[in-house]
Design an enzyme around this catalytic site. Structure first.
Site, mmCIF file in Angstrom:
data_model
loop_
_atom_site.group_PDB
_atom_site.id
_atom_site.type_symbol
_atom_site.label_atom_id
_atom_site.label_comp_id
_atom_site.label_asym_id
_atom_site.label_seq_id
_atom_site.Cartn_x
_atom_site.Cartn_y
_atom_site.Cartn_z
ATOM 1 N N ASN A 78 43.223 -31.002 -52.367
ATOM 2 C CA ASN A 78 44.590 -31.299 -51.905
ATOM 3 C C ASN A 78 45.149 -32.566 -52.538
ATOM 4 O OD1 ASN A 78 42.701 -32.745 -50.340
ATOM 5 N ND2 ASN A 78 44.152 -32.990 -48.658
ATOM 6 N N ASN A 95 42.218 -36.519 -38.737
ATOM 7 C CA ASN A 95 42.371 -35.145 -38.296
ATOM 8 C C ASN A 95 41.187 -34.341 -38.778
ATOM 9 O OD1 ASN A 95 43.517 -32.916 -37.132
ATOM 10 N ND2 ASN A 95 44.905 -32.493 -38.812
ATOM 11 N N ASP A 121 34.150 -36.448 -45.193
ATOM 12 C CA ASP A 121 35.616 -36.297 -45.206
ATOM 13 C C ASP A 121 36.252 -37.624 -45.630
ATOM 14 O OD1 ASP A 121 38.160 -35.061 -42.833
ATOM 15 O OD2 ASP A 121 38.136 -35.236 -45.016
ATOM 16 N N HIS A 169 43.156 -44.217 -47.955
ATOM 17 C CA HIS A 169 44.596 -44.438 -47.829
ATOM 18 C C HIS A 169 44.886 -45.879 -48.144
ATOM 19 C CE1 HIS A 169 45.997 -40.638 -46.326
ATOM 20 N NE2 HIS A 169 44.999 -40.587 -45.484
#
Lengths: 431, 162, 319
Positions: free
Chosen positions: A97, A281, A308, A312
């Site tokens: 993604n 999430n 995961d 950021h």
């Protein structure tokens, strides 16, 4: 050509070969040459004394976000690979993604080439399930696999159409790759910023109910049964999900699952006063969910630990809670958190931990490594399970710093990480 | 008693309003009013002033300021207002009281009556009627007790000890 | 010198003690009197600069704060801004830094994101007052509600207060729950289950499924505004149905004790959550709430200003 490497006198923990004993490990020409007592080394071998340390197959993380192409201010494939080896990982699977997403062979090739150029951890691209991750039609699995993709996933988004998920599972059978699903019922979860529970009620934040994850877990297990396809459930977080997976495995379905360290270490209380480094999430859940995940890792219902890792930028997280993006980095703290939360309290032993973090991911995703058997790739991690370290933002190798463990003292120090017989991380060299 | 009679001397013909400054000035004013009324044979207006909101030093009001009630009769304009307080020291409380009264109207005259004048003025303010004068040093404390609040009447002078 | 009563900011009532809440109500009493004077002004906050930073449109709350500030002689500036940082193009962090650079003494903030007030308060030295942050808290509203209850009943302890309506999305409800429980009242909520979170029972709040039961039980009803968006988002089928099932109407109140009072934070949707004849009727204390609002806000500003940041002038002694 790399010199042969002899790791002398460490505690070799290799669950794939049922080994947990003090032994020497000889690596030559990129593979494991031999493991045994008092091994002789060729003249030109580099010898490292690892007495008192654990020698294990390099850790493998099947769920990492490397942000390249398109979001390089947070991470690049090179910085992500550097972060990985600092955490003891010799192999990482890169979720697609990015911007643009990895839904075609050229993009897959790009990621693979960048990983090879970095020359640190092995980077395995994951391709999208659907073109553009739009959930409409299948991407070209065959072309992507030929270019190096090891799995497909629309992670970041759920696959809302059960028809598409069914097709993906069936089509993937041709290539023997797992379909990794981000389980989330989008309308139920919409607008949610954290787990739906008492903490969200107090803070005035919209919650994401556990049901949003469990509904898709149930669906995916059923579709796996229908198609015989291998579904890999990403970042499991609820006790309900664990129950469903356990049942699916009892029925012999090809369902595998992963859990992230934050889901077995933290609960929704960690959000505290709107700390965005506790926003991800699926969200941090309740104490009962945390305990269920831990028990599931212990009994193997959850097959592997995957971080995961979601970098950021500081500015992005320095925002009102609602507006902040989801995710935390995890490659450099995963081993420590596993030691702190699972091994030290006695839930699992070191061998099981290595199994969940190396042997299982390799086996289930058909990746090299995960084992120190003769002829296996020479991917090794050497670590001190008893030493401690403090998470210092200045010394984090990832480009981003969004971690809830900043400033904390954690157990387990990675000393060397070796990929293909070459030392790619030495804790004393990099200061 | 003596304070009351001095007030009577100053009184004149205009309507008289005796206003106590919170807190103990109010009690003192309460005692003075009946005596003055008897001497002048007429009704005297009464009021109370909470001056916390008019202080010039909000920080020193403390971080837990107590705001006392202010109640003044409506007919301030043209009246003679006598401010009553227990201790006159720097003069800042009286200055605050003058500002507050000005927000209610324009008296013809304002007089100041205090029980104790301890010197140490920081502003050019003087009392018209003084019960007693005491010389003090900056570290000393002068505290007036009134039975309604403290259980007994009296003036305490607490010297700063070496 | 004792510790500041309220600290630097007023973010919410959740973490205030009973003593703190009571002190605010007590301090508001003399401020009520200031609003009755011919000159409605005291110099207490003279020279202080206060910015009303409203990211959500709100006329009534802003005006109430503005009056409170002006009656304390402060200098006020209104900044109205659209939406979230992302929409605006300037982050809340940068807005904060700009305010600090201008040496603003106090900021009153209303924002659409829960946690925004604390976010700001943690990053600037100015006093920050939360005028409503997302669905989290609206402390001055709850405080004026508490004052109104105390005015009418003489106390808050032991009162039975039911909050009616869209509790889930209501910062007024949350602040009221904290304030009421802190002062020892019994709190209940009533509304459609889709709009009343189950978790609130963990906070010691009882739930009524039917408005008739709530009316029978309560000493006071605090009726929340029902927003049109809730119907559009599917929480309730229609506003008409909401009024039929949960509306506070004259017929329903006919069976209430005549001492029952009805509060509403405003603005009202007449005919939806509350009928006009109730809003304008004998049970309503809606207008006293508004009057108390200015007094409460004056009290809060006054109490916080005592602990203003460094750049304020020092003090001198008493008398």
């Amino acid at each position: 050509m790399t010199r042969p490497l002899l790791l002398r006198g460490g505690r070799v923990i290799d669950p794939a070969n049922g080994r947990d004993q003090v032994a020497d490990v000889l690596l030559e020409r990129g593979t494991v040459r031999d493991v045994g007592l008092n091994l002789g080394a060729p003249d030109d071998a580099q010898v490292i004394d690892v007495a008192g340390l654990v020698v294990a197959p390099g850790l493998i993380d099947v769920h990492v976000h490397l942000r390249e192409p398109g979001q390089e201010e947070r991470e690049t494939i090179a910085t992500g690979a550097a972060s990985a080896v600092a955490g003891g990982f010799t192999g990482i699977c890169a979720m697609p993604n990015t911007d643009p997403v990895i839904d075609n062979q050229a993009a897959v090739g790009f990621v693979k080439a960048k990983g090879e150029a970095a020359g640190l951890a092995r980077v395995y691209p994951i391709g999208c399930i659907s073109v553009g991750q739009r959930g409409e039609r299948l991407a070209e699995f065959g072309e992507m696999v030929a270019a190096g993709a090891v799995a497909v996933s629309d992670d970041g988004h759920p696959v809302m159409s059960s028809q598409l998920m069914r097709n993906a599972l069936e089509y993937a059978l041709t290539f023997g790759i797992p379909v990794a699903d981000h389980c989330e019922d989008a309308p139920l979860a919409k607008g949610g910023a954290m787990h739906e529970g008492i903490v969200a009620a107090r803070l005035g934040l919209k919650g994401i109910p556990s049901a949003a994850e469990e509904i898709h877990v149930a669906r995916d297990c059923i579709l796996s049964g229908l198609t015989g396809g291998h579904v890999h459930l990403c970042h499991m977080s609820t006790r309900g999900s664990v129950d469903l997976i356990r049942r699916a495995k009892e029925q012999g379905l090809k369902v595998t699952a992963e859990a992230a360290p934050h889901h077995f270490a933290l609960t929704h209380d960690r959000v505290g006063d709107y700390d965005t480094n506790a926003k991800m999430n699926p969200p941090l859940r309740e104490e009962e969910d945390r305990e269920a995940i831990r028990a599931a890792i212990a009994d193997g219902t959850i097959d592997c630990i995957a971080t995961d890792h979601a970098p950021h930028h500081y500015d992005a997280k320095e925002r009102e809670f609602d507006d902040a993006p989801n995710g935390i980095i995890g490659l450099e703290t995963a081993l420590s958190i596993a030691l702190q939360q699972l091994v030290r309290p006695g839930l699992i032993d070191l061998s099981t931990m290595i199994e969940r973090m190396s042997a299982a991911p390799a086996r289930l995703w058909h990746l090299p490594g995960g084992s120190l058997g003769r002829g296996q790739v020479a991917d090794v991690v050497v670590f001190d399970p008893d030493a401690t370290w403090t998470v210092d933002p200045a010394r984090i190798r990832s480009r981003s710093r969004n971690s809830p463990w900043l400033g904390e003292q954690l157990p387990g120090v990675v000393r060397w990480t070796i990929v293909g017989g070459r030392v790619v991380f030495d804790s004393q060299a990099s200061s | 008693m003596r304070i009351a009679s001095e007030i009577v001397e100053h009184a004149g013909d205009s309507p008289l309003i005796i206003v106590g400054i919170q807190r103990r000035g109010v009690q003192l004013a309460g005692r003075i009013v009946p005596i003055v009324e008897q001497a002048l044979e007429r009704k005297v207006g009464r009021g109370m002033l909470g001056i916390t909101l008019y202080r010039d030093d909000i920080q020193a009001a403390g971080q837990r300021p107590v705001v006392h009630e202010t109640r003044l009769p409506p007919e301030i304009d043209g009246a003679t207002v006598v401010i009553v307080d227990d201790v006159l020291y720097t003069g800042r409380t009286v200055r605050a009281a003058l500002d507050e009264i000005a927000d209610f109207g324009r008296p013809r005259r304002i007089l100041l009556a205090v029980l104790v004048d301890r010197g140490g003025r920081e502003l050019p303010i003087a009392a018209n009627v003084v019960g007693m004068t005491v010389a003090t040093a900056p570290g000393d404390r002068v505290e007036v007790r009134v039975s309604e609040i403290d259980g007994s009447d009296g003036v305490d002078l607490l010297r700063e000890d070496g | 010198m004792s510790a500041p009563l309220l600290g630097k900011d007023l973010i919410g009532l959740e973490h205030l003690t009973r003593e703190q809440v009571t002190a605010i109500l007590d301090t508001a009493e003399p401020f009520k009197e200031v609003s009755e004077r011919p000159i409605k002004k005291v110099p207490a906050l003279r020279g202080k600069t206060i910015v009303n930073l409203f990211f959500e449109a709100s006329t009534r709350t802003r005006i109430s704060f503005e009056f409170a500030e002006k009656r304390l002689s402060a200098d006020t500036v209104n900044v109205a801004s659209a939406g979230s940082s992302v929409q605006k193009g300037e982050t809340l962090v940068d807005t904060a830094r700009n305010l600090e650079a201008m040496r603003i003494d106090m900021v009153v903030i209303r924002h659409g994101s829960s946690g925004a007030a604390k976010f700001l308060g943690d990053r600037i030295r100015s006093n920050v007052i939360n005028a409503g942050d997302g669905q989290h808290e609206h402390p001055t509203q709850a405080l004026l509600d508490l004052l109104t209850l105390r005015d009418r009943f003489g106390r808050v302890e032991g009162l039975k207060v039911c909050i009616v309506g869209d509790v889930m999305h209501s910062r007024v409800a949350r602040s009221n729950i904290w304030g009421l429980t802190r002062l020892g009242a019994e709190v209940a909520v009533c509304g459609p289950p889709t709009l009343v979170p189950r978790e609130f029972t963990d906070l010691g709040v009882r739930t009524f499924r039917r408005i008739e039961e709530a009316i029978e039980w309560a000493d006071a009803l605090n009726v929340l505004r029902l927003q049109l968006e809730r119907m559009q988002a599917g929480f309730i089928p229609s506003l008409r149905e909401y009024n039929r099932v949960f509306g506070v109407t004259r017929e329903r109140l006919a069976r209430a004790s005549k001492d029952l009072i009805v509060l509403h934070p405003g603005p009202m949707n007449r005919g939806v959550e509350i009928d006009s004849d109730v809003a304008d009727g004998p049970h309503s204390v809606i207008l006293p709430q508004v009057t108390n609002g200015v007094a409460i806000r004056m009290a809060v500003l006054y109490l916080l200003a005592g602990g203003s940041p460094d750049w304020a002038a020092g003090g001198s002694d008493e008398k």
